[in-house]
Design an enzyme around this catalytic site. Structure first.
Site, PDB file in Angstrom:
ATOM      1  N   ASP A  30       0.816  -1.225   0.000  1.00  0.00           N
ATOM      2  CA  ASP A  30       0.000   0.000   0.000  1.00  0.00           C
ATOM      3  C   ASP A  30       0.846   1.268   0.000  1.00  0.00           C
ATOM      4  O   ASP A  30       0.475   2.265  -0.594  1.00  0.00           O
ATOM      5  CB  ASP A  30      -0.980   0.005   1.174  1.00  0.00           C
ATOM      6  CG  ASP A  30      -0.293  -0.151   2.524  1.00  0.00           C
ATOM      7  OD1 ASP A  30       0.620  -0.993   2.627  1.00  0.00           O
ATOM      8  OD2 ASP A  30      -0.650   0.577   3.473  1.00  0.00           O
ATOM      9  N   GLU A  53      10.760  -9.674  -2.116  1.00  0.00           N
ATOM     10  CA  GLU A  53      11.652  -8.520  -2.201  1.00  0.00           C
ATOM     11  C   GLU A  53      13.111  -8.951  -2.193  1.00  0.00           C
ATOM     12  O   GLU A  53      13.968  -8.295  -2.797  1.00  0.00           O
ATOM     13  CB  GLU A  53      11.383  -7.545  -1.051  1.00  0.00           C
ATOM     14  CG  GLU A  53      10.061  -6.799  -1.158  1.00  0.00           C
ATOM     15  CD  GLU A  53       8.879  -7.579  -0.579  1.00  0.00           C
ATOM     16  OE1 GLU A  53       9.043  -8.766  -0.237  1.00  0.00           O
ATOM     17  OE2 GLU A  53       7.786  -6.986  -0.474  1.00  0.00           O
ATOM     18  N   HIS A 116       0.931   0.360  10.368  1.00  0.00           N
ATOM     19  CA  HIS A 116       1.381  -1.024  10.126  1.00  0.00           C
ATOM     20  C   HIS A 116       2.764  -1.029   9.439  1.00  0.00           C
ATOM     21  O   HIS A 116       3.213  -0.005   8.937  1.00  0.00           O
ATOM     22  CB  HIS A 116       0.355  -1.799   9.288  1.00  0.00           C
ATOM     23  CG  HIS A 116       0.216  -1.321   7.879  1.00  0.00           C
ATOM     24  ND1 HIS A 116      -0.422  -0.144   7.558  1.00  0.00           N
ATOM     25  CD2 HIS A 116       0.630  -1.858   6.703  1.00  0.00           C
ATOM     26  CE1 HIS A 116      -0.396   0.022   6.240  1.00  0.00           C
ATOM     27  NE2 HIS A 116       0.239  -1.003   5.691  1.00  0.00           N
ATOM     28  N   HIS A 117       3.396  -2.173   9.391  1.00  0.00           N
ATOM     29  CA  HIS A 117       4.769  -2.343   8.883  1.00  0.00           C
ATOM     30  C   HIS A 117       5.768  -1.463   9.658  1.00  0.00           C
ATOM     31  O   HIS A 117       6.741  -0.949   9.082  1.00  0.00           O
ATOM     32  CB  HIS A 117       4.887  -2.007   7.395  1.00  0.00           C
ATOM     33  CG  HIS A 117       4.033  -2.835   6.492  1.00  0.00           C
ATOM     34  ND1 HIS A 117       3.564  -4.076   6.818  1.00  0.00           N
ATOM     35  CD2 HIS A 117       3.577  -2.590   5.224  1.00  0.00           C
ATOM     36  CE1 HIS A 117       2.842  -4.558   5.806  1.00  0.00           C
ATOM     37  NE2 HIS A 117       2.843  -3.678   4.837  1.00  0.00           N
ATOM     38  N   GLY A 408      28.275 -14.043  -1.078  1.00  0.00           N
ATOM     39  CA  GLY A 408      28.014 -15.484  -1.000  1.00  0.00           C
ATOM     40  C   GLY A 408      26.683 -15.883  -0.402  1.00  0.00           C
ATOM     41  O   GLY A 408      26.603 -16.840   0.373  1.00  0.00           O
ATOM     42  N   ASP A 435      21.115 -27.845  -5.334  1.00  0.00           N
ATOM     43  CA  ASP A 435      19.732 -27.986  -4.857  1.00  0.00           C
ATOM     44  C   ASP A 435      19.461 -27.116  -3.623  1.00  0.00           C
ATOM     45  O   ASP A 435      18.409 -26.495  -3.486  1.00  0.00           O
ATOM     46  CB  ASP A 435      19.395 -29.466  -4.575  1.00  0.00           C
ATOM     47  CG  ASP A 435      20.477 -30.222  -3.808  1.00  0.00           C
ATOM     48  OD1 ASP A 435      21.501 -29.602  -3.427  1.00  0.00           O
ATOM     49  OD2 ASP A 435      20.305 -31.446  -3.596  1.00  0.00           O
ATOM     50  N   GLY A 464      21.611 -32.176  -0.718  1.00  0.00           N
ATOM     51  CA  GLY A 464      21.883 -31.234   0.369  1.00  0.00           C
ATOM     52  C   GLY A 464      23.083 -30.357   0.130  1.00  0.00           C
ATOM     53  O   GLY A 464      23.458 -30.086  -1.018  1.00  0.00           O
ATOM     54  N   GLU A 468      29.196 -27.684   2.348  1.00  0.00           N
ATOM     55  CA  GLU A 468      29.244 -27.535   3.804  1.00  0.00           C
ATOM     56  C   GLU A 468      29.780 -28.804   4.478  1.00  0.00           C
ATOM     57  O   GLU A 468      30.375 -28.745   5.552  1.00  0.00           O
ATOM     58  CB  GLU A 468      27.856 -27.225   4.357  1.00  0.00           C
ATOM     59  CG  GLU A 468      27.228 -25.965   3.816  1.00  0.00           C
ATOM     60  CD  GLU A 468      27.754 -24.689   4.448  1.00  0.00           C
ATOM     61  OE1 GLU A 468      28.959 -24.411   4.295  1.00  0.00           O
ATOM     62  OE2 GLU A 468      26.964 -23.988   5.086  1.00  0.00           O
TER      63      GLU A 468
HETATM   64  C1  LIG Z   1      21.810 -17.060   2.763  1.00  0.00           C
HETATM   65  C2  LIG Z   1      22.828 -18.121   3.086  1.00  0.00           C
HETATM   66  N1  LIG Z   1      22.573 -19.044   4.022  1.00  0.00           N
HETATM   67  C3  LIG Z   1      23.471 -20.004   4.306  1.00  0.00           C
HETATM   68  C4  LIG Z   1      24.670 -20.059   3.649  1.00  0.00           C
HETATM   69  C5  LIG Z   1      25.682 -21.147   3.956  1.00  0.00           C
HETATM   70  N2  LIG Z   1      25.887 -22.018   2.796  1.00  0.00           N
HETATM   71  C6  LIG Z   1      26.910 -21.828   1.951  1.00  0.00           C
HETATM   72  S1  LIG Z   1      26.971 -22.980   0.747  1.00  0.00           S
HETATM   73  C7  LIG Z   1      25.624 -23.764   1.352  1.00  0.00           C
HETATM   74  C8  LIG Z   1      25.135 -25.027   0.750  1.00  0.00           C
HETATM   75  C9  LIG Z   1      24.925 -25.001  -0.708  1.00  0.00           C
HETATM   76  O1  LIG Z   1      24.367 -26.216  -1.070  1.00  0.00           O
HETATM   77  P1  LIG Z   1      24.020 -26.521  -2.550  1.00  0.00           P
HETATM   78  O2  LIG Z   1      23.485 -25.309  -3.182  1.00  0.00           O
HETATM   79  O3  LIG Z   1      23.160 -27.721  -2.608  1.00  0.00           O
HETATM   80  O4  LIG Z   1      25.442 -26.777  -3.209  1.00  0.00           O
HETATM   81  P2  LIG Z   1      26.311 -28.142  -3.263  1.00  0.00           P
HETATM   82  O5  LIG Z   1      27.591 -27.867  -2.558  1.00  0.00           O
HETATM   83  O6  LIG Z   1      25.516 -29.222  -2.610  1.00  0.00           O
HETATM   84  O7  LIG Z   1      26.517 -28.379  -4.725  1.00  0.00           O
HETATM   85  C10 LIG Z   1      25.126 -23.118   2.486  1.00  0.00           C
HETATM   86  C11 LIG Z   1      23.939 -23.559   3.255  1.00  0.00           C
HETATM   87  C12 LIG Z   1      24.916 -19.051   2.691  1.00  0.00           C
HETATM   88  N3  LIG Z   1      26.049 -18.986   2.005  1.00  0.00           N
HETATM   89  N4  LIG Z   1      23.972 -18.124   2.410  1.00  0.00           N
HETATM   90 MG   LIG Z   2      23.540 -29.666  -3.003  1.00  0.00          MG
END
Ligand SMILES: Cc1ncc(C[n+]2csc(CCOP(=O)(O)OP(=O)(O)O)c2C)c(N)n1
Ligand SMILES: [Mg+2]
Length: 566
Positions: A30, A53, A116-117, A408, A435, A464, A468
């Site tokens: 709004d 956003e 609000h907000h 990053g 993913d 996953g 990490e």
């Molecule tokens: C906003 C945010 N949250 C958490 C992280 C920490 N982080 C860095 S790489 C990553 C995992 C990436 O996983 P994926 O995209 O599946 O890549 P893969 O290594 O599995 O190919 C995370 C959670 C980040 N960099 N940015």
């Molecule tokens: Mg992955």
């Protein structure tokens, strides 16, 4: 200067258009609907509504990478704070983005009416204050300051290559003010003549006397638009140019004097020696962090010349009031040509043995196939994760790399893809993403489909956060994620989509996906082992863990994905 009457909202849109911004990303609310209606009524700028956003902030950043300036429109508080991560990223990556927040009406601020907000605590300044930390300039517009503040903020973003934040109170967008009739011109302030002359002379003298001069670029070489000057200089005096990975492809990787990526001990073959042994290294905008210095193993010669957007450090002198472009132009004109300096070998791409077609897809085979898929002129994106392997590929001519190496934030690349597609719809765009990163911003795929864009999306489904696992938790469930049916998403996000989706499990599957024509979106979901990661990824994660957690932290090699071979 002649003036004319215009509403504040129309003037803001006019100035954005004059600054070269043709699209505005964001989410209505709004407090910003009045400006959106002005956008519709005047036909200035195209509205590109996004799902969030946060994604709008990534899109504006991606747009600005190719367009020189980008903008987003959010609503007070809820929208502004959702976007602040992306705007922080634009600051970190030196990208000029204008974040406009439709904000609390001035009448409510005047009368102290709770709205609000807000925090409902009587203060209306929290978000303006928050943005002061992630922008080069910020302002709340009033009818008195709007004409000057709008110009100051747009010009500051463009000159500093940094984001700015504008609050437009919702009850003033339709008020008439006096505004300049002349268009806004984006220009740098001219250099101080004496400072420029002596700075150019000092650099030219060092370069001309050097036996092994070299250049090292960071992203600012792109942001300040000096890549052609750097190549001209390299041509004229036969010197090699290296880039750090935050500046991947800023220098065309097929340019004869391009040396490769400098990253301390993780540098490409032959690059480290040249950079560290140079007797006259010219660095451009160098901002080292652990992931761009091979975990602080980078070591530039102590007499390195540090050139930045508006200043130069050389020996004991610091030159202010000099612009990078003018400095480089002056140096090119001053240095005598050198024709016979010994050429340096360019790093050869690593080749691996061709994998068996029916074999399960591995990271090694995947990236080898991707290398041959790249074409001149591609726009390439790598999100965080094993997709960083893209940084080690050799890119064909005229490619652009869009990444967020300093900031990053996972998921950035999907929003950035939307933005850069909007800025350059006729180039081929290839997104490389994991993913986990995709799950953060996946819904923006719907906006990309809605606007009929045709990128190629390479998604690695490895269950996953593999990168990490190299820090900690090789087999822990906190690094696992839900297994989506990724390749079905184009259909979910657009019922009548013509996107071509592939689920790839073998080298042969990948080959057939890669032979699909680019006349529709291509979505390639590649299934890979959660513990499959190439050495550059695991080595850097293992080193990152040492740095992050220290000797008393969880240094448990049994619990870290490690590389068997370097
Ligand atoms: C906003 C945010 N949250 C958490 C992280 C920490 N982080 C860095 S790489 C990553 C995992 C990436 O996983 P994926 O995209 O599946 O890549 P893969 O290594 O599995 O190919 C995370 C959670 C980040 N960099 N940015
Ligand atoms: Mg992955």
């Amino acid at each position: 200067m002649s003036n004319r009457q215009m509403t504040i909202g129309d003037f803001l849109l006019r100035r954005l258009e004059e600054a070269g911004v043709r699209h505005l990303f964001g989410v209505p609310g709004d407090y910003n609907l009045e400006l959106l209606q002005q956008l519709e009524d005047t036909g200035r700028l195209k509205w590109v509504g996004t799902c969030s956003e946060l994604n709008a902030s990534y899109a504006a950043d991606g747009y600005a990478r190719l367009n020189g300036l980008g903008a987003l429109l959010v609503t007070n508080g809820v929208g502004a704070l959702s976007a602040i991560n992306g705007v922080g990223g634009s600051y970190s990556e030196h990208v000029p983005v204008i974040c406009i927040a439709g904000s609390i009406p001035l009448r409510s601020i005047d009368r102290g009416l709770g709205m609000h907000h807000t925090m409902a605590d009587g203060s209306f300044d929290h978000f303006l204050d928050a943005y002061s930390h992630v922008t080069a300039a910020h302002a709340r517009l009033t009818p008195r300051n709007a004409a000057t503040e709008i110009d100051r903020l747009i010009l500051t973003a463009w000159r500093e290559k940094l984001p700015v934040y504008i609050e437009l109170p919702s009850d003033i967008a339709c008020l008439d003010i006096n505004v300049p009739a002349t268009p806004l011109t984006l220009t740098d302030p001219p250099s101080d003549k004496e400072r420029l002359r002596s700075c150019v002379a000092a650099i030219a003298k060092r370069l001309s006397n050097a036996k092994s001069p070299a250049i090292l670029v960071d992203a600012d070489a792109d942001r300040f638009g000096v890549t052609s000057e750097l190549k001209e200089l390299a041509d004229k005096i036969q010197l090699p140019i290296a880039a750090i990975n935050a500046a991947k492809a800023v220098i065309d990787e097929t340019f004869p004097h391009y040396l490769g990526i400098y990253n301390g001990q993780a540098s490409e073959l032959g690059v480290r020696e040249v950079i560290e042994a140079s007797d006259c290294l010219l660095s451009v905008g160098y901002r080292p962090i652990e992931v761009t210095t091979g975990d602080f193993t980078a070591s530039l010669p102590s007499n390195t010349i540090h050139a930045r957007g508006y200043s130069v450090d050389i020996d004991d002198d610091n030159y202010q009031a000099v612009t990078l472009k003018e400095v480089l132009r002056g140096v090119i004109e001053t240095v005598p040509q050198i024709k016979n300096r010994a050429q340096r070998g360019v790093a050869a791409a690593r080749m691996v043995k061709d994998a068996e077609g029916s074999a399960k897809l591995t990271q090694a085979a995947y990236w080898q196939a991707i290398q041959s898929y790249l074409r001149p002129g591609d726009v390439l994106y790598a999100d965080n994760g094993t997709s960083f392997v893209l940084l080690g590929l050799k890119l064909p001519s005229n490619c652009t790399f869009i990444g967020s190496i300093n900031w990053g934030s996972i998921g950035y690349s999907v929003g950035a893809l939307l933005g850069a597609l909007t800025a350059a719809p006729n180039r081929r765009h290839l997104l490389f993403i994991g993913d986990g990163s995709f799950q953060v911003s996946a819904q923006e795929l719907s906006t990309i489909l809605r606007h009929d864009h045709k990128p190629v999306i390479f998604l690695i489904n490895n269950g996953g956060y593999t990168i990490e696992r190299g820090y900690l938790g090789k087999t822990e469930t906190y690094n696992d994620i839900a297994n989506w049916s990724y390749a079905d998403l184009p259909k979910v996000f657009r019922r009548d989509t013509s996107a071509r989706s592939f689920v790839v499990k073998t080298v042969n599957d990948l080959k057939s996906a890669l032979s699909a024509p680019n006349d529709a979106m291509i979505f390639v979901e590649s299934i890979m082992d959660p513990h499959d990661a190439l050495a550059p990824i695991t080595i850097s994660s293992n080193k990152g863990a040492e740095l992050d957690y220290g000797p008393r932290g969880p240094q448990r090699s049994d619990n870290q994905l490690r590389s068997s071979a370097a």
